[in-house]
Design an enzyme around this catalytic site. Structure first.
Site, PDB file in Angstrom:
ATOM      1  CG  HIS A 120      10.681  -1.245 -42.340  1.00  0.00           C
ATOM      2  ND1 HIS A 120       9.755  -1.969 -41.626  1.00  0.00           N
ATOM      3  CD2 HIS A 120       9.983  -0.291 -42.999  1.00  0.00           C
ATOM      4  CE1 HIS A 120       8.547  -1.468 -41.849  1.00  0.00           C
ATOM      5  NE2 HIS A 120       8.665  -0.443 -42.677  1.00  0.00           N
ATOM      6  CD  GLU A 121      11.289   2.463 -45.627  1.00  0.00           C
ATOM      7  OE1 GLU A 121      10.684   2.574 -46.711  1.00  0.00           O
ATOM      8  OE2 GLU A 121      10.717   2.538 -44.533  1.00  0.00           O
ATOM      9  CG  HIS A 124       7.834  -1.260 -47.415  1.00  0.00           C
ATOM     10  ND1 HIS A 124       6.603  -1.781 -47.057  1.00  0.00           N
ATOM     11  CD2 HIS A 124       8.182  -0.403 -46.423  1.00  0.00           C
ATOM     12  CE1 HIS A 124       6.234  -1.268 -45.896  1.00  0.00           C
ATOM     13  NE2 HIS A 124       7.169  -0.437 -45.486  1.00  0.00           N
ATOM     14  CD  GLU A 182       4.840   0.135 -42.226  1.00  0.00           C
ATOM     15  OE1 GLU A 182       5.650   0.402 -41.326  1.00  0.00           O
ATOM     16  OE2 GLU A 182       5.088   0.289 -43.418  1.00  0.00           O
TER      17      GLU A 182
END
Length: 261
Positions: A120-121, A124, A182
């Site tokens: 997920h990070e 980004h 997100e």
């Protein structure tokens, strides 16, 4: 004459700002990636100077094992650091920097849940979300001051700059990513972990666990910057069948991570 120059610069800015994210979304991001990478490097160096780095080899090896498997799907050279901090937090910065707090390492149950967080990070970063945030801020503020402020994280401007990059809670500044960012990071992260051979179903379990951790009390830091709503969990559940197909292909190619906590 000045108005004509300003108009020309504005048009150039708008044209250069047109970009497309990995999911096909149009972005307003005009900052050179080299500039954002430099900001990320400066921010990460500041974090390493001002926050203790973990010497727990089990934690470090576990995080590196999971990170390496995902990084192989992304490519490039990444620096991964485990910070000795009991808060539930993790982040990735432009310039290929990943930070994981020891509290998060203790919190997850297995390699797949940590892969969900790291994927997920990284999502980004791949989607240039920091570039979008900094570009938007620079469009309405003093640009160079914001860039230079990263090297002075204790200042108000420095805190804002760190928050825009995706880190900054350590300095009392929380700048949550938008719901759009997100959702995009969730999609990219889910695909990444599945391509690396991790079980994407554990992403749902992780966020359910996060929600319980914040029930009736101050939400974990990670949830403050990455809001976990029922709709998010539902969206992840909807994406699981496709992710499982990706994982199945990865396993058939011999990608079966074995990272022990």
């Amino acid at each position: 004459m000045f108005n004509k120059i300003s108009l020309a610069l504005s048009v150039t800015l708008l044209l250069s700002a047109c970009a497309t994210s990995p999911t096909g979304r149009t972005q307003f991001a005009f900052m050179p990636d080299t500039q954002l990478n430099q900001m990320g490097l400066q921010a990460f160096d500041s974090l390493k100077r001002e926050n203790p780095v973990s010497t727990n080899q089990r934690h470090v090896q576990f995080v590196n094992c999971v990170s390496d498997a995902i990084i192989r799907e992304v490519g490039g050279k990444w620096e991964v650091v485990v910070f000795e901090d009991n808060s539930l937090n993790a982040f990735a910065l432009p310039g290929n920097k990943i930070g994981v707090h020891s509290g998060m390492v203790k919190f997850v149950d297995n390699q797949d849940q940590l892969a969900s967080i790291i994927g997920h990070e990284i999502g980004h970063v791949l989607a240039r979300h920091s570039n979008e945030r900094v570009s938007q801020q620079m469009a309405v503020s003093s640009g160079m001051a914001l860039i230079q402020a990263v090297s002075a994280p204790q200042t108000a401007m420095g805190q804002t700059a760190l928050g825009l990059l995706g880190v900054g809670a350590q300095y009392g500044v929380l700048l949550p990513y938008s719901r759009l960012h997100e959702n995009e990071a969730d999609k990219i992260g889910l695909d990444l972990m599945a391509k690396a051979g991790f079980d994407p179903r554990q992403s749902v379990t992780l966020w359910q666990k996060m929600a319980r951790a914040g029930d009736g009390q101050q939400p974990p830091e990670f949830m403050s910057t990455h809001p976990a709503h029922a709709t998010r969990i539902q969206e992840l559940q909807n994406a699981i069948p496709r992710a499982l197909e990706i994982q199945k292909q990865a396993v058939a190619q011999g990608k079966q991570p074995r990272c022990s906590k």
